[in-house]
Scaffold this motif. Structure first.
Motif, PDB file in Angstrom:
ATOM      1  N   GLY A 281       0.649  -1.270   0.275  1.00  0.00           N
ATOM      2  CA  GLY A 281      -0.121  -0.123   0.568  1.00  0.00           C
ATOM      3  C   GLY A 281       0.809   0.972  -0.322  1.00  0.00           C
ATOM      4  O   GLY A 281       2.328   1.384   0.324  1.00  0.00           O
ATOM      5  N   PRO A 282       0.517   2.541  -0.232  1.00  0.00           N
ATOM      6  CA  PRO A 282       1.387   3.679  -0.533  1.00  0.00           C
ATOM      7  C   PRO A 282       1.672   3.703   1.059  1.00  0.00           C
ATOM      8  O   PRO A 282       0.845   3.617   2.099  1.00  0.00           O
ATOM      9  CB  PRO A 282       0.250   4.276  -0.702  1.00  0.00           C
ATOM     10  N   CYS A 283       2.662   4.369   1.102  1.00  0.00           N
ATOM     11  CA  CYS A 283       3.669   5.026   2.109  1.00  0.00           C
ATOM     12  C   CYS A 283       3.362   6.688   2.150  1.00  0.00           C
ATOM     13  O   CYS A 283       4.532   7.454   3.277  1.00  0.00           O
ATOM     14  CB  CYS A 283       4.043   3.908   2.690  1.00  0.00           C
ATOM     15  N   LYS A 284       3.658   7.070   1.061  1.00  0.00           N
ATOM     16  CA  LYS A 284       3.426   8.634   0.848  1.00  0.00           C
ATOM     17  C   LYS A 284       2.236   8.709   0.412  1.00  0.00           C
ATOM     18  O   LYS A 284       1.160   7.857   0.653  1.00  0.00           O
ATOM     19  CB  LYS A 284       4.653   8.667  -0.402  1.00  0.00           C
ATOM     20  N   ASN A 285       1.785   9.945   0.648  1.00  0.00           N
ATOM     21  CA  ASN A 285       1.043  10.730   0.188  1.00  0.00           C
ATOM     22  C   ASN A 285       0.362  10.764   0.727  1.00  0.00           C
ATOM     23  O   ASN A 285      -0.347  10.696   2.339  1.00  0.00           O
ATOM     24  CB  ASN A 285       0.288  10.717  -1.905  1.00  0.00           C
TER      25      ASN A 285
ATOM     26  N   TYR B  35      -2.493   9.162   1.518  1.00  0.00           N
ATOM     27  CA  TYR B  35      -3.252   7.288   1.619  1.00  0.00           C
ATOM     28  C   TYR B  35      -2.201   6.684   1.954  1.00  0.00           C
ATOM     29  O   TYR B  35      -2.386   5.162   2.499  1.00  0.00           O
ATOM     30  CB  TYR B  35      -4.165   6.479   0.554  1.00  0.00           C
ATOM     31  N   ALA B  36      -1.160   8.027   3.060  1.00  0.00           N
ATOM     32  CA  ALA B  36      -0.241   6.896   3.212  1.00  0.00           C
ATOM     33  C   ALA B  36      -0.442   6.015   4.981  1.00  0.00           C
ATOM     34  O   ALA B  36       0.580   5.262   5.043  1.00  0.00           O
ATOM     35  CB  ALA B  36       0.933   7.655   4.253  1.00  0.00           C
ATOM     36  N   MET B  37      -1.002   6.625   5.866  1.00  0.00           N
ATOM     37  CA  MET B  37      -1.250   5.782   7.014  1.00  0.00           C
ATOM     38  C   MET B  37      -1.692   4.086   6.663  1.00  0.00           C
ATOM     39  O   MET B  37      -1.874   3.369   7.225  1.00  0.00           O
ATOM     40  CB  MET B  37      -2.914   6.026   7.741  1.00  0.00           C
ATOM     41  N   GLU B  38      -2.783   4.303   5.221  1.00  0.00           N
ATOM     42  CA  GLU B  38      -3.259   2.481   5.005  1.00  0.00           C
ATOM     43  C   GLU B  38      -1.986   1.222   4.433  1.00  0.00           C
ATOM     44  O   GLU B  38      -1.497   0.600   4.620  1.00  0.00           O
ATOM     45  CB  GLU B  38      -3.843   2.594   3.420  1.00  0.00           C
ATOM     46  N   GLY B  39      -1.039   1.869   3.874  1.00  0.00           N
ATOM     47  CA  GLY B  39       0.290   1.269   3.602  1.00  0.00           C
ATOM     48  C   GLY B  39       1.277   1.293   4.644  1.00  0.00           C
ATOM     49  O   GLY B  39       1.971   0.252   4.720  1.00  0.00           O
ATOM     50  N   ASN B  40       1.067   1.769   5.415  1.00  0.00           N
ATOM     51  CA  ASN B  40       1.839   2.465   6.757  1.00  0.00           C
ATOM     52  C   ASN B  40       1.659   1.386   7.438  1.00  0.00           C
ATOM     53  O   ASN B  40       2.613   0.925   8.460  1.00  0.00           O
ATOM     54  CB  ASN B  40       2.203   3.945   7.352  1.00  0.00           C
ATOM     55  N   PHE B  41      -0.205   1.038   8.141  1.00  0.00           N
ATOM     56  CA  PHE B  41      -0.271   0.008   8.608  1.00  0.00           C
ATOM     57  C   PHE B  41      -0.150  -1.510   8.282  1.00  0.00           C
ATOM     58  O   PHE B  41       0.207  -1.905   8.989  1.00  0.00           O
ATOM     59  CB  PHE B  41      -1.755   0.531   8.880  1.00  0.00           C
ATOM     60  N   ILE B  42       0.002  -2.093   7.356  1.00  0.00           N
ATOM     61  CA  ILE B  42      -0.419  -3.300   6.159  1.00  0.00           C
ATOM     62  C   ILE B  42       1.342  -3.121   5.963  1.00  0.00           C
ATOM     63  O   ILE B  42       1.803  -4.449   6.429  1.00  0.00           O
ATOM     64  CB  ILE B  42      -1.399  -3.432   4.926  1.00  0.00           C
ATOM     65  N   TYR B  43       1.887  -2.578   6.055  1.00  0.00           N
ATOM     66  CA  TYR B  43       4.015  -2.691   6.133  1.00  0.00           C
ATOM     67  C   TYR B  43       4.405  -2.775   6.884  1.00  0.00           C
ATOM     68  O   TYR B  43       4.609  -4.009   7.817  1.00  0.00           O
ATOM     69  CB  TYR B  43       4.536  -1.564   5.630  1.00  0.00           C
TER      70      TYR B  43
END
Length: 541
Positions: free
Chosen positions: A225-229, A231-239
C-alpha cells in the motif's frame, strides 16, 4: 393579602427577567455540531451484555451499542456566538446515529486538489465491564466409589475468551484506581475519557494481543500500500503489520485476523475507467474473491462470520468496497479514514483512523511550531472548493478579514506549513468526504484544530476527548466563526494548545513504530472492539 400580591408581582418580574436568558441557553444548546460524539459508543465500563458470535447462531447486531459512562462526564463551555470547547470530562453523550448508505462520488485520482504541495484533495472527512467474566464452568458430582465428573475438552477459543474475560475485569478495576508507573509515558489529563483505564487497556494489549495476518494474496493489491501521499496510513499500517511483535504465525492463538487488502492499490490497478461499464465490479469482485479464499481455506471467518476480522482503508472508497461482502460490512472491524456514519460507519464496531499526508513518507519538516506568542494569525484555511461545507466557509470569509486567513488557494510564495505555524487555530472543514489531513497537520504544528464536519467520528475518540483540545463547530456557526474564536479566553486557548501538543504523540508516524504512536493507537482501537465481542465455537453455540 397585600404581601402575597407583592410577592406574586416580584415573582412575575423575575420570571420575565429569566426568560430571555433561558431562550439564549436553548438557542446555544440547539446549535451543536452534527459531528458524532464517539464517546457514546465506547463506554469504559462494559455493559452486562457482550455481543456473541458463533458459526451456528449469529446475532443481527454487529456490536453492543452501550450507553455512555455518566461517571466520565465532561464539562462543556459554550463560547460566544456558538461552538463548543471543553475544560474537562460532561454528562451529555447523546447522539442519534444515522445509517443511510450512500455511494461516494467517482472522482478520478487526477482530479484531486493537489495544487499546493501540502494541500491534497480531502477524502472527506468508545469499554465497561459490569457483566460476568467469560469463564466456562465445570459441573461435577462425586458419588463414591464412582466419579461421575463431567469431562469437557476446552478449545483454544474457550481459553482465549476466558483470558479476555479477565482482561475486561482488570480494565474495569483500573477505571477507578491509580495509574501504573511507566517510565516511558503515563496518560493523564482531560484529553482522555479515563486515563487510568486507557493505560491499563493499552498495557494489557501489549501483553496479550495477537493478530494473525493472512498470507494469501500478492502485492501490490495485498500486503502492500502507499506509504506516501494522502493515503499513507493505509500502506504504513499494512507494512508494519508484516513485522510487528503483535503478529502471530499460529492462528489458533489470534484474537483478530487481518485482511491485508489495499483499497488504494485496487483503485490504482483494478479500477475500471471505462464510463460504459460498472466501475465498482472489478474491485468488489477482488474483495469478495479474497474473503471467499480465506473462508474456504481456514475455519476462522466462518466461525465468527467475520466479527473478529479487520481491514484498514484510508482511500475514501474503502467503505464502499467493504459492501462487496455483506458480513465484512456488517460484522467486521473496519478501520477507516472516512469514518462517516451517514455512509454506514458504525462507531461501536468500526475504527476511525487519522488521515495523514506524508509527502516523502516521513514526518520530517512537518513537526513542531512556535509558542502561542509568535502566532499573529487568528485562524487559517486554504484549500479547494468541493463538498457542501467549504463553499459556505469561503463565501463568508475568503479574503475578507486579515485575522482569518481563509483562501481558496494560497498566494504565490506563501508557505502552507508556515501559515499553520503562524496561526492559533487551523480550520478543518469537510470536503467531498469527512476525513482530512488538516486535523493532524494542526496538531503536528501546535495549532488548535477547528473541526467543521457532519456525521464524522474523530480518530481514537474511544479514548480521546477531542473537545478538550479542539474546537468543534456546526456548519450554521460559520458566519460567527470570528466571534466564536475570539470568545475563547486566552487561558482556555493555551489549555487546548498545550493538550494538543501532548496528544500529538498518538498521531505521530515512526519507523519503527513507538509505543502509543499512531500505529499502536490503531491497534488499540481494534483491541477495544475485540473486547466488546465474544466468539463461540460450534460446540458452545
Amino acid at each position: 393579602m397585600g404581601s402575597w400580591r407583592n410577592s406574586t408581582a416580584s415573582s412575575t418580574k423575575l420570571l420575565w427577567l429569566i426568560l430571555p436568558f433561558m431562550a439564549v441557553a436553548v438557542f446555544i444548546g440547539a446549535r451543536k455540531s452534527n459531528m458524532v460524539d464517539g464517546s457514546k459508543y465506547y463506554p469504559w465500563v462494559w455493559s452486562s451484555v457482550i455481543t456473541s458470535y458463533s458459526s451456528s447462531a449469529i446475532k443481527d447486531n454487529a456490536a453492543v451499542a452501550a450507553a455512555g459512562p455518566a461517571s466520565l462526564g465532561r464539562r462543556s463551555t459554550a463560547v460566544e456566538g456558538g461552538g463548543e470547547v471543553a475544560e474537562g470530562p460532561s454528562e451529555d453523550y447523546g447522539f442519534n446515529q444515522t445509517s443511510n448508505s450512500s455511494y461516494p462520488p467517482l472522482a478520478m485520482e487526477d482530479e484531486m486538489d493537489v495544487e499546493l504541495p501540502a494541500i491534497a484533495k480531502e477524502d472527506d472527512m468508545n469499554v465497561t465491564l459490569g457483566g460476568p467474566d467469560i469463564f466456562v464452568s465445570v459441573n461435577q458430582t462425586h458419588r463414591l466409589p464412582v466419579d461421575t465428573r463431567i469431562n469437557r475438552t476446552y478449545t483454544s477459543l474457550d481459553k482465549l475468551e476466558a483470558h479476555l474475560g479477565r482482561v475486561r475485569a482488570a480494565i474495569k478495576e483500573a477505571e477507578f484506581g491509580n495509574k501504573t508507573h511507566d517510565p516511558d509515558y503515563v496518560p493523564d489529563g482531560p484529553m482522555y475519557w479515563n486515563a487510568a483505564a486507557f493505560q491499563r487497556s493499552y498495557l494489557e494489549m501489549e501483553k496479550q494481543f495477537k493478530v494473525y495476518v493472512y498470507e494469501e494474496g500478492e502485492p501490490p493489491i495485498f500486503h502492500d500500500g502507499p506509504c506516501k501521499n494522502i493515503y499513507a496510513m493505509e500502506g504504513n499500517f499494512i507494512y508494519h503489520m508484516e513485522t510487528t511483535k503483535f503478529r502471530t504465525k499460529n492462528p489458533e492463538k489470534a484474537h483478530v485476523f487481518f485482511l491485508p487488502m489495499s483499497a488504494t492499490m485496487m483503485v490504482r490497478f483494478i479500477f475500471e475507467r471505462n464510463p460504459n461499464v460498472d466501475h465498482w465490479l472489478p474491485m468488489k469482485q477482488t474483495v469478495k474473491d479474497y474473503v471467499d479464499l480465506v473462508g474456504s481455506k481456514y475455519p476462522f471467518w466462518n466461525r465468527s462470520l467475520g466479527a473478529d476480522h479487520f481491514t484498514v482503508a484510508c482511500h475514501d472508497w474503502g467503505p464502499e468496497l467493504s459492501k462487496a461482502v455483506p458480513y465484512l460490512f456488517k460484522n467486521s472491524i473496519r478501520a477507516l479514514c472516512n469514518a462517516n456514519t451517514s455512509e454506514g460507519f458504525n462507531p461501536s464496531k468500526d475504527v476511525s483512523i487519522p488521515e495523514i499526508l506524508l509527502p516523502d513518507g516521513t514526518t520530517r519538516g512537518i513537526l513542531n511550531g512556535p509558542s502561542p506568542r509568535y502566532r499573529p494569525v487568528l485562524a487559517f484555511f486554504a484549500g479547494g472548493v468541493h463538498g457542501p461545507i467549504r463553499p459556505i466557509l469561503l463565501e463568508h470569509w475568503q479574503d475578507k478579514d486579515p485575522d482569518l486567513q481563509v483562501h481558496k488557494y494560497l498566494p504565490k510564495g506563501v508557505s502552507y506549513m508556515a501559515m499553520l505555524r503562524q496561526s492559533k487555530y487551523c480550520i478543518s472543514p469537510s470536503g467531498y468526504e469527512v476525513a482530512s489531513p488538516r486535523m493532524v497537520e494542526a496538531l503536528y504544528t501546535g495549532c488548535v484544530p477547528v473541526l467543521i464536519k457532519d456525521h464524522y467520528v474523530a480518530p481514537f475518540s474511544d479514548v480521546l476527548n477531542w473537545k478538550s483540545f479542539a474546537v468543534i463547530l456546526a456548519v450554521e456557526d460559520i458566519p460567527n466563526l470570528k466571534n466564536i474564536l475570539t470568545g475563547i479566553s486566552t487561558r482556555q486557548y493555551l489549555r487546548m494548545q498545550r493538550r494538543g501538543k501532548q496528544v500529538r504523540r498518538h498521531f505521530e508516524v515512526n519507523y519503527p513504530p513507538k509505543r502509543y504512536d499512531v500505529f499502536h493507537m490503531i491497534l488499540h482501537s481494534v483491541w477495544l472492539r475485540r473486547l466488546n465481542i465474544q466468539i463461540q465455537g460450534v460446540a458452545d453455540s
